[in-house]
Design a protein around this motif. Structure first.
Motif, mmCIF file in Angstrom:
data_model
loop_
_atom_site.group_PDB
_atom_site.id
_atom_site.type_symbol
_atom_site.label_atom_id
_atom_site.label_comp_id
_atom_site.label_asym_id
_atom_site.label_seq_id
_atom_site.Cartn_x
_atom_site.Cartn_y
_atom_site.Cartn_z
ATOM 1 N N LEU A 78 0.828 -1.200 0.000
ATOM 2 C CA LEU A 78 0.000 0.000 0.000
ATOM 3 C C LEU A 78 0.865 1.254 0.000
ATOM 4 C CD1 LEU A 78 -0.074 1.461 3.066
ATOM 5 C CD2 LEU A 78 -1.457 -0.542 3.571
ATOM 6 N N ARG B 255 -6.094 -4.982 4.761
ATOM 7 C CA ARG B 255 -6.592 -5.236 3.407
ATOM 8 C C ARG B 255 -8.089 -5.487 3.378
ATOM 9 N NH1 ARG B 255 -2.843 -6.433 -0.476
ATOM 10 N NH2 ARG B 255 -3.980 -8.119 -1.455
ATOM 11 N N ARG C 14 -4.140 0.549 -2.514
ATOM 12 C CA ARG C 14 -3.510 -0.747 -2.719
ATOM 13 C C ARG C 14 -2.471 -0.650 -3.831
ATOM 14 N NH1 ARG C 14 -6.525 -5.455 -1.342
ATOM 15 N NH2 ARG C 14 -8.592 -4.911 -0.541
#
Lengths: 454, 454
Positions: B102, B178, B206
Motif C-alpha cells: 500500500l 486489506r 492498494r
C-alpha cells in the motif's frame, strides 16, 4: 401481532410462534446471550417483506432479518424481541447469465445452492466464509473468508441489490453492468450494514471462471512467524493463490484428534493455487522456494479433486475440531485484521498475551489478508476466566488498531463489537448514526446492532 | 472573501483572484459551459482545507475541489461561483509501504508521481484513466479506465481516506488492513461522491506487483461485433488480460492521421496480457484462437517495453487524435456501460442511430467491462445539430438502461448527467439527497453536481 401478520401473509405455517421456532431464531452458536423474537415470519416474496416492514414500521416493532443463522457476532438475535424475518424461503435463483458472468438470486439462496446452478457453465461465485450462508446474509455482513485474498469480500462481488427499506419501499441499487459511476454507491452502503439500514431481498453477483487447474500445498514451519512471512511473500509476489491459510500447532492437534488424521502438529500454511496449468505449476515452484527460504519443515502438494478435498477438509473442519477439543469449555473467537507485514508480530503478541493470562487458545488466519482469529476456550462459570477473556480480547483489538488494523476483518460488529467500533471509528459514528436515522427513523431495523444508542 | 481567506492561509500567492487563474479553474476541455470561481485557494495541508471549509460553511460559500482538471462531466466548474479549492499543492507521497502492498498519498499526488515512487519496489497503482489525474480526483469520481477489467475501479483500490467534512471536521475512514467489516462502508460512500459530501485530502491505496511479462496484441476484425465477442471470450475465460480495449475504424483513421502511423483502419482490439511468462504465453495462444474463431483479419503482438509502448501510445492518443480529426467541430463523449454480452448489440444500435441521425461519430470501448464511449463531432453553432446530439445521446442512454446497463460507466454524473441519474435511479434519489443533506446541510460542497435540486 401474530394476527396482523397472518392477515398480511395469509399462511399459518409462515407466521410462527412455536416455542422451538422462536428459540431457534433467538440464539446462535456463539457466546452471545439468546433472546427470542415474538414471532417468526417466513416471507416468500419481496412484496411480503415489504408488507411486513410497512406494518412493523407503523407499529414500531423491531424486525431482524434471518438467513442461515451462521453469523458470529450475534447479528440475528432479536435483542428487543419483535419479528424475526426468516428469508430462507426466498430461495429462487432468478437468473444465471453466463454470458454476462453474473447471477441473480433471492436473499435466501445459499452459496452452495447458487454454485450448483453456475457450475455447469464453468463458473462459480467465489466468496467462501466456511458456513453455507445465504447470499442475503453474506451481503448484509459483507462476508469474506478463505478466498478473499484472490477474489475480495462479498462487496467486491455484488453488482446490484434489491432492498426493502424500513417503510416498505422497494429500491434497486447498481445494475447488471460490471461497473458504474451513477451516483452515490448505495450498493456498498447496504452491504455490511448488518440488517440495520434495509432488508436485502435480491442480490446480483459476479461469477468467475472455474480454473483449469487447482493445486493445494500444505507446508509446515518451525514457528508461526516463518509461516506468516511466507504468506506475505506469496501475496506480494502476485501469485495465482486462491487461498493462503494459516493454522497453529494447537489447531492441527485438534484436527488430528477430530479427524483421526496424522498431520504434523506444527504451524501450517494451506495454500491453494488456481489458474492455467502452466501458471499454477510455475507458481508452485515459487511457493516452495519461498517456504524453503523460511525453513519449512515439510512441503506436500496435491493435485486433483479428491486429494485436494481431503486437505481442505482438514482446514474447513478446524472450527468443529476446536469445538470438540474443548468439550467442556465455552468458546469465543476474535477477528482482527492488520496490514499484512504486521501479521507475524500480531500473532506473536497474541501468543504471549494468552500465555501470560493463562488462557487456552488457538490461532487461525486468513494470512493473505492479514486477518486472524484467536480462539479462546474458557470456563464460562468462572468469573475470573470470563474477565480474563474480555481483558485479553480488548488488548488484542487494541494491538491491531495500534498497527493500523481493524477490530473486525470479516465478522462485522453485530452485538459484540460496538465498543470496538467506537474505539476504531469514533469520528465516523455521528455520520453512521445520521445515515441510520435517515434510513430507519423509527429504529425498527435490527435495533441494538452495529451502533451505540444515539 | 479574499481577505478572509488570506487571513486563514497567510500567503498571497495561494489565494488568487487573478483572471487567468480564475478562468483556468472555471472551465474544462469538455462541452460544459465555463463559470469562474470568485477565488482560487491552494491549500498545502489538511488543516488549511479544514479552515477554508469552516469559513465557507459559516458564510454559505460554495467550495469546489479541484485536482488535475481532467474530469469529463464538468465536476470542477464552480457553477455557483465561490471557492475553487485547488489541491495540487498537497502533493506529498506520505508513505510507501511495500511490505503491506500500500501507499499513502495526499490528494494532489498524480498517479504517475505515485507510480514513480512505487516502481523501485516492483509495485504499481493500477488504475489508469488515461489522463494523469490526481489521486484525490480519482477517488472523488471513482475513476477507472483501461486496466479496470483486471484491477477494478478506484474504489476497489482504496483502503482508507482522510476527508474534511463541510463544517471542517476531519475524519478517517477505513484502515491499512486489506479488509475490514467495521461499520458502514463510508470509504465507498465518499469515493464517487464527486466532491459533494466532503473534500478528500489523503488516500491510502492498494499496490500490485509489476508483472514479470507484459505482451500486447493488436487484432483487427471485419466488424465491431466480432471484436466485441472476442473481448467477451477473453474476459469470460479468466485470462491474464490487464486491458481489453476496442477502437472503431474511424478512430484508427484519426490515429493514423495524427500519429502518421499506418494501422489497418478496421475495428481493432488492443489486448494486454500480464503475468508470469508461462501464463502470458499460454494465454496469448488462447487469445489468438478466440480471435481467429471470430474471423480476425490481422493479429500482431509485441513483447517488451518499446514496441509495446508504441502500440499503447496509439490507444492513449486516441482522444487527442479525435480532437485533431475534427478541428472545427465541437466534441462530446458518452459513457454508457452494459452487461458484457450486450456490448455488440449496443454498439450496433449506436452505429445505426448515429448514421440515421446524420452525425459524425467514433466508438471507443473498455470492452472487457462493457463500457463504451460514443464520440460525437458536431457544429456547435448549428441548433439542429446540437438538438440531434442531445436526442441521440438520450437514446443511447435509454438503450443502455433497457438492457440492464448504466448511464455512466466511469465519468460520473457531474453537471451533465443529472437527468440520466434520475432516469436510472429515481428510486434512490431520496436516499442520496438525504445523505447529502446530512453531510452538507448548507449545500456548500460542489453545489449543482450529481443531484437535482432538492
Amino acid at each position: 401481532m401474530r394476527d396482523a401478520l397472518l392477515e398480511l401473509i395469509g399462511d399459518e405455517a409462515r407466521v410462527s410462534v412455536s416455542p422451538s421456532v422462536l428459540d431457534q431464531h433467538g440464539s446462535d452458536f456463539t457466546h452471545h446471550r439468546p433472546h427470542a423474537p415474538d414471532v417468526v415470519v417466513f416471507p416468500e416474496s419481496t412484496d411480503e417483506v415489504a408488507a411486513v416492514l410497512r406494518y412493523a414500521n407503523a407499529e414500531r416493532i423491531p424486525v431482524v432479518p434471518y438467513g442461515a443463522g451462521s453469523s458470529l457476532e450475534g447479528h440475528t438475535i432479536p435483542v428487543r424481541g419483535g419479528i424475526s424475518l426468516d428469508l430462507t424461503r426466498m430461495d429462487r435463483v432468478v437468473d444465471v447469465r453466463p454470458q454476462d458472468l453474473l447471477a441473480i438470486a433471492e436473499a435466501g439462496v445459499t452459496r452452495t445452492a447458487l454454485n450448483a446452478k453456475t457450475q455447469p457453465h464453468g463458473l462459480f461465485f467465489p466468496v467462501d466464509p466456511g458456513a453455507d450462508a445465504t447470499l442475503g446474509g453474506m451481503a448484509a455482513t459483507n462476508a469474506s473468508g478463505t478466498t478473499s485474498v484472490r477474489y475480495g469480500s462479498t462487496r467486491a462481488n455484488v453488482l446490484a441489490l434489491e432492498v426493502v427499506l424500513a417503510d416498505g419501499t422497494v429500491v434497486h441499487t447498481g445494475s447488471r453492468a460490471r461497473k458504474t459511476s451513477a451516483g452515490y454507491d448505495l450498493t456498498s452502503l447496504f452491504i455490511g450494514s448488518e440488517g440495520t439500514l434495509g432488508v436485502i431481498t435480491q442480490v446480483t453477483v459476479r461469477l468467475h471462471g472455474i480454473a483449469e487447474l487447482a493445486i493445494s500445498a500444505r507446508i509446515t514451519f518451525p514457528d508461526l512467524e516463518a509461516a506468516c512471512r511466507t504468506a506475505v511473500a506469496i501475496v506480494g509476489g502476485g501469485l495465482t493463490a486462491a487461498r493462503v491459510e494459516l493454522l497453529d500447532e494447537r489447531t492441527l492437534r485438534a484436527i488430528n484428534a477430530y479427524k483421526e488424521t496424522s498431520y504434523l502438529e506444527a504451524p501450517t500454511l494451506f495454500v491453494e493455487l488456481t489458474g492455467a496449468e502452466a501458471a499454477v505449476l510455475g507458481d508452485l515452484e515459487l511457493v516452495q522456494l519461498a517456504a524453503e527460504g523460511e525453513g519449512a519443515l515439510t512441503f506436500d502438494s496435491e493435485r486433483g479433486t479428491d486429494a485436494q478435498l481431503a486437505l481442505w477438509e482438514a482446514r474447513h473442519h478446524a472450527a468443529f475440531a476446536l469445538l470438540a477439543a474443548f468439550p467442556d469449555k465455552a468458546r469465543r473467537t476474535s477477528d482482527m485484521c492488520v496490514p499484512i507485514s504486521e501479521l507475524p508480530g500480531a500473532i506473536r503478541h497474541a501468543q504471549e498475551l494468552m500465555s501470560a493470562n493463562g488462557l487456552e487458545f488457538t490461532v487461525l488466519a486468513h494470512a493473505g489478508d492479514g486477518n486472524y482469529h484467536v480462539g479462546f476456550a474458557f470456563d464460562e462459570d468462572d468469573p475470573a476466566q470470563r474477565a480474563a477473556v474480555q481483558t485479553t480480547n480488548d488488548a488484542l483489538v487494541e494491538y491491531a488498531l495500534s498497527v493500523g488494523g481493524t477490530c473486525s476483518g470479516e465478522h462485522g460488529i453485530g452485538l459484540g463489537k460496538i465498543g470496538y467500533l467506537q474505539r476504531e471509528h469514533g469520528d465516523l459514528l455521528p455520520l453512521m448514526q445520521g445515515i441510520k436515522r435517515q434510513l430507519d427513523p423509527n429504529g425498527i431495523l435490527n435495533p441494538g446492532k452495529v451502533l451505540p444508542p444515539d
